[in-house]
Design an enzyme around this catalytic site. Structure first.
Site, PDB file in Angstrom:
ATOM      1  N   ASP A   1      12.686  -0.497  -5.801  1.00 36.41           N
ATOM      2  CA  ASP A   1      13.437   0.755  -5.771  1.00 36.41           C
ATOM      3  C   ASP A   1      12.797   1.658  -4.727  1.00 36.41           C
ATOM      4  O   ASP A   1      11.578   1.875  -4.744  1.00 36.41           O
ATOM      5  CB  ASP A   1      13.402   1.447  -7.137  1.00 36.41           C
TER       6      ASP A   1
ATOM      7  N   ASP B   1      24.862  -0.827 -13.688  1.00 35.32           N
ATOM      8  CA  ASP B   1      23.905  -0.207 -14.602  1.00 35.32           C
ATOM      9  C   ASP B   1      24.646   0.078 -15.902  1.00 35.32           C
ATOM     10  O   ASP B   1      25.658   0.794 -15.914  1.00 35.32           O
ATOM     11  CB  ASP B   1      23.353   1.096 -14.019  1.00 35.32           C
TER      12      ASP B   1
END
Length: 488
Positions: free
Chosen positions: A227, A346
């Site tokens: 990330d 997600d």
């Protein structure tokens, strides 16, 4: 061979062979002896006929060069049932019964094949075929590694010793033997004994289960996730309380050297900030790392995806923009091919209410969230997965918001539901804390497992995880060697 040279396929004879093979061991649920077919499989109708006729796998060569999109699509529609045949003469790929140069760059082709759920790659050194001079093990192992699939060794096998050397190489999943059997140089019983000793025990369950991967040869993938925010790798819990983990290119290189099958970069602030992905660190990583790179964050259209692919990404991941405009997935698939399009989802758990008066227990459901986990959409995650794949996504990156960063394990029920809903590979993400967690996700149906915290914090290296899992799941080991303590 007739069909490989352009003659009409002998379908009546071929179908009878498939029936005969299926009947040799009646008690075996999946049939008798596995039989595969190659030669003349140049279009959809031919490939699908072969699979319907009872052939366990279809071996495809020319179609790869003539119509990549069709080949990739068929591979994803029939995961684990297509074999890419790579026939090489002096390093040049050949097609049409070895008569024509394919005109393909082998490095680029291996990268594209790596993204597909292939059963294996059949590697033939044309100069050695039928010569009984020994096989080209190094060539087969090299192409198997680069394609991320077991290599089937073909060409030159002359003795049981050749087979024993092949069985000792983790990249080799099988060997083709022809002339050595016909002239008696190899005894079939002795050859089969070598194969039997090299088998890996696996456990059942799920559409992308270890059993299916073992029979199809599809290797489970271990994928570190990076990330990125403000040009640095970060990690948090449930996408919050981010801490700095280092330079993206340096992290990617470290994980590639440890044996990572792929690397995923997610620019997690691009969507909330309504900006493009920062290409600087993508380019630097691509210059140093030679495993497939998937990059997501800020992809809103074809131009955004093109910039990432030109910067060195092999695949692009799309999340928020696809939810806001689902047509984007089809546009990307049409322009770049489904193998380049990863739908990143997600999902956040919610309890689904049953109709009033129902005695059933509340069942689990999951809501799609966007903008880096900040915005609920009310969209059912399983329904969105189905739609995304129908629109052109070739792979699913599935993250449980509830589990992300907790190191308490993946949401296994979510993985089972999603993997059971679509035929494309599902990458499980969110919650890895121990190798056992990765094993659980693979057993639940994931084709690959993504992890961050355990790698960033040095709890385990990629190589250690792969060694622990190799006794249970087909695994691309490269230089990683199995050792005691594998997960059972």
């Amino acid at each position: 061979l007739d069909a490989a040279f352009g003659e009409a396929p002998q379908r009546e004879l071929l179908a009878s062979l498939a029936r005969a093979a299926a009947g040799t061991v009646p008690e075996r649920a999946a049939g008798g002896i596995d039989i595969q077919l190659g030669g003349g499989l140049r279009d959809r109708e031919a490939v699908e006929w072969a699979l319907r006729a009872g052939f366990e796998r279809a071996v495809v060569t020319s179609l790869i060069a003539r119509d990549w999109e069709l080949f990739a699509g068929l591979s994803r529609e029939h995961p684990g049932r297509l074999i890419a045949a790579l026939d090489l003469r002096f390093g040049e790929l050949r097609t049409a019964g070895w008569r024509e140069a394919a005109g393909l760059d082998i490095d680029a082709l291996c990268s594209r094949l790596r993204a597909l759920p292939l059963a294996a790659v059949l590697v033939t050194d044309i100069e050695r075929d039928g010569m009984l001079g020994g096989p080209n093990l190094d060539l087969a192992c090299d192409l198997g590694r680069r394609c991320g699939a077991p290599a089937i060794l073909s060409g030159g096998v002359a003795s049981v010793a050749d087979l024993e050397r092949a069985a000792a190489r983790p990249e080799i999943g099988a060997a083709v033997v022809g002339r050595a059997l016909y002239d008696g140089s190899i005894d079939l019983a002795a050859a089969l004994a070598v194969a039997e000793r090299s088998q890996v025990a696996v456990a059942p369950d799920g559409p992308w289960s270890p059993t299916m991967r073992a029979r199809s040869g599809v290797a489970a993938r271990i994928i570190p996730c990076l990330d990125v925010a403000a040009g640095r790798v970060v990690k948090g819990v449930r996408f919050e309380n981010l801490t700095d983990q280092g330079d993206p290119a340096a992290c990617a290189l470290r994980y590639a050297e440890q044996g990572a099958d792929e690397i995923v970069f997610l620019d997690i602030t691009a969507a909330p900030e309504r900006r493009d992905t920062d290409l600087h660190w993508v380019r630097r990583a691509a210059e140093q790392v030679f495993v497939p790179l998937t990059v997501g964050g800020g992809v809103r259209g074809i131009d955004d995806a093109r910039r990432l692919l030109l910067a060195g990404a092999d695949k692009v991941a799309v999340n928020t923009a696809a939810v806001e405009r689902p047509e984007l997935l089809g546009e990307l698939a049409e322009r770049f091919g489904s193998q380049c399009v990863v739908v990143s989802i997600d999902a956040r758990s919610r309890s689904a209410r049953q109709p009033e008066g129902s005695e059933d227990e509340p069942r689990d459901e999951w809501e799609v969230v966007t903008h880096g986990g900040r915005t609920g959409t009310g969209i059912d995650a399983v329904a969105w997965v189905r739609e995304a794949v129908e629109r052109g996504a070739g792979e699913v990156l599935l993250t449980s918001i509830d589990s992300d960063g907790t190191t308490s394990g993946y949401d296994l029920e979510l993985i089972r539901r999603v993997a059971g809903a679509v035929a494309v590979p599902v990458i499980a993400s969110g919650g890895a804390g121990r190798p056992e967690h990765l094993a659980d996700a693979l057993a639940a149906g994931a084709a690959a497992v993504l992890a961050a915290s355990i790698f960033h914090h040095g709890t385990y290296t990629v190589a250690e995880v792969k060694r622990r899992l190799a006794g249970r799941f087909p695994m691309r080991l490269d230089a990683v060697v199995r050792e005691p303590g594998a997960v059972s």
